[in-house]
Design an enzyme around this catalytic site. Structure first.
Site, PDB file in Angstrom:
ATOM      1  N   LYS A  81      13.985  -7.980  29.355  1.00 19.41           N
ATOM      2  CA  LYS A  81      14.033  -6.559  29.720  1.00 19.41           C
ATOM      3  C   LYS A  81      15.476  -6.034  29.630  1.00 19.41           C
ATOM      4  CE  LYS A  81      11.737  -7.396  33.663  1.00 19.41           C
ATOM      5  NZ  LYS A  81      11.170  -8.738  33.470  1.00 19.41           N
ATOM      6  N   THR A  82      16.422  -6.794  30.196  1.00 26.64           N
ATOM      7  CA  THR A  82      17.829  -6.363  30.123  1.00 26.64           C
ATOM      8  C   THR A  82      18.284  -6.334  28.665  1.00 26.64           C
ATOM      9  OG1 THR A  82      18.227  -7.416  32.254  1.00 26.64           O
ATOM     10  CG2 THR A  82      20.166  -6.850  30.955  1.00 26.64           C
ATOM     11  N   THR A 175       9.796  -6.608  37.835  1.00 27.69           N
ATOM     12  CA  THR A 175       8.775  -7.654  37.705  1.00 27.69           C
ATOM     13  C   THR A 175       7.535  -7.222  38.489  1.00 27.69           C
ATOM     14  OG1 THR A 175       9.763  -8.727  39.622  1.00 27.69           O
ATOM     15  CG2 THR A 175      10.410  -9.577  37.459  1.00 27.69           C
ATOM     16  N   ARG A 234      14.221 -17.077  28.112  1.00 24.24           N
ATOM     17  CA  ARG A 234      15.335 -17.520  28.970  1.00 24.24           C
ATOM     18  C   ARG A 234      15.194 -19.008  29.290  1.00 24.24           C
ATOM     19  NH1 ARG A 234      15.795 -14.444  34.362  1.00 24.24           N
ATOM     20  NH2 ARG A 234      16.345 -12.737  32.988  1.00 24.24           N
TER      21      ARG A 234
END
Ligand code: ADE
Length: 348
Positions: A81-82, A175, A234
């Site tokens: 998302k970032t 989230t 990630r």
């Protein structure tokens, strides 16, 4: 694109939003910068529908010379998302100002952020579901009418003064989309969910990261990491680093095969489905102490010494997606597949 981080809640001097002041992405995101993040939409692997929708919105905004509409990105942690917010700013050629809801504790924090906004800037607020009421109410007119309503003075002498804001884009990430109030959610023009990644995309991500880290992986090694990273880039990149550690110690950075990946995974207690010790502990708790459930979230969290929110938003999504856990109105329940997995792990 300039990236400016806002740590409004701290006593550190404010970084002035000067265009050529470019803090590192590490400073901006609060996570170590590894130089691995894709910078443009074309480098961003997977999330095809999201890229298509946002790509069109970006192109249209540029074509009209307008700010991109406000975007809400939601989904489990670690899916990018970032990274997507940074990519959007890069595509738009604008500054990305990054903050998170817990850093916007006092009204002056959000006021500070908004009064410094430059035309078409992208403001990224992580964990937006954690914004407090005052901050949220300051955001409503800012998002809708580009207006900041300030209360000046106190008591009977208090007055409202409105300040015009330039066009800007708010990108919120969460989230827990369900925890956002509807007035806030309704002010986003684009609401997009990030999905867990498929194997092929994960293999491509692992391979790209390996190139950037300067290590060389066999196709089997790549597939093995992709298969146990819980659909999450990630985690894939984190596992790859642990594999690289083992490879370094053995002097095999350029010959990483499936066997070496298996060694690193068992060292870190990650099983072939990608479950870690914490996941197996949750499943085992349900199995051994609650006869498979149903058990309420609070009870389960207390038994595990975990925070219920972390369990719900970080641990459970993957277990649910894998069909190892189900949520019922009476609580969490273990599935037959989870029982089989636990038995298999005990036997291994
Ligand atoms: N690294 C982490 N996530 C990625 C993605 N979606 N595409 C390319 N590289 C990544």
């Amino acid at each position: 694109m300039a990236i400016v981080s806002s740590n409004a809640g701290s006593s550190a001097p404010r970084r002035e939003p000067v265009l050529d002041a470019q803090p590192s992405p590490e400073e901006a995101t609060g996570r170590p910068d590894d130089g691995l993040r894709p910078k443009r939409l074309d480098d961003y692997i997977g999330q095809d529908e999201l890229k298509q929708v946002l790509g069109i919105a970006v192109q249209a905004a540029i074509g009209r010379g307008e700010a991109l509409d406000h975007v809400l990105l939601y989904g489990p942690p670690g899916l990018g998302k970032t990274t997507m917010a940074l990519v959007l700013a890069e595509e738009l050629g604008v500054t990305c100002r990054i903050t998170s809801a817990p850093a916007l504790e006092r009204p002056r924090d959000i006021v500070g952020l908004l009064v410094n906004v430059q035309p078409r800037d992208l403001l990224f607020i992580d964990e937006i579901h954690r914004l407090n009421r005052v901050a949220e109410e300051l955001l409503y007119p800012a998002m809708e009418d580009r207006r900041l309503d300030l209360t000046v003075g106190k008591g009977s002498t208090a007055r409202t003064r409105s300040l015009d804001l330039p066009p800007f884009t708010l990108v919120g990430a969460t989230t827990k989309a369900g925890s956002l109030s509807s007035p806030l959610r309704d002010r986003f023009g684009l609401i997009q969910r990030l999905e867990f990644y498929g194997l092929e995309d994960l293999e491509a991500i692992v391979s790209r990261t390996a190139d950037l880290l300067g290590v060389s992986l066999s196709a089997g090694a790549c597939r093995r990491i992709a298969g146990c990273c819980r659909g999450t880039p990630r985690i894939a990149n984190r596992l790859l680093r642990r594999v690289r550690d083992v490879a370094c110690v053995q002097g095999r950075q350029n010959q990483i095969d499936e066997g070496l990946v298996s060694q690193a995974l068992s060292l870190h207690r990650v099983d072939h489905r990608g479950l870690d010790a914490g996941d197996r502990r949750l499943l085992a708790q349900l199995d051994q102490h609650h006869d498979g459930g149903p058990v309420g979230l609070e009870t389960l969290a207390a038994a595990l010494g975990e925070d219920p929110t972390t369990l719900e938003s970080v641990v459970e999504p993957f277990l649910l997606q894998q069909g190892l856990l189900v949520r019922t109105p009476r609580g969490r329940m273990l599935t037959e597949a989870a029982r089989a997995h636990l038995r298999e792990q005990e036997a291994a």
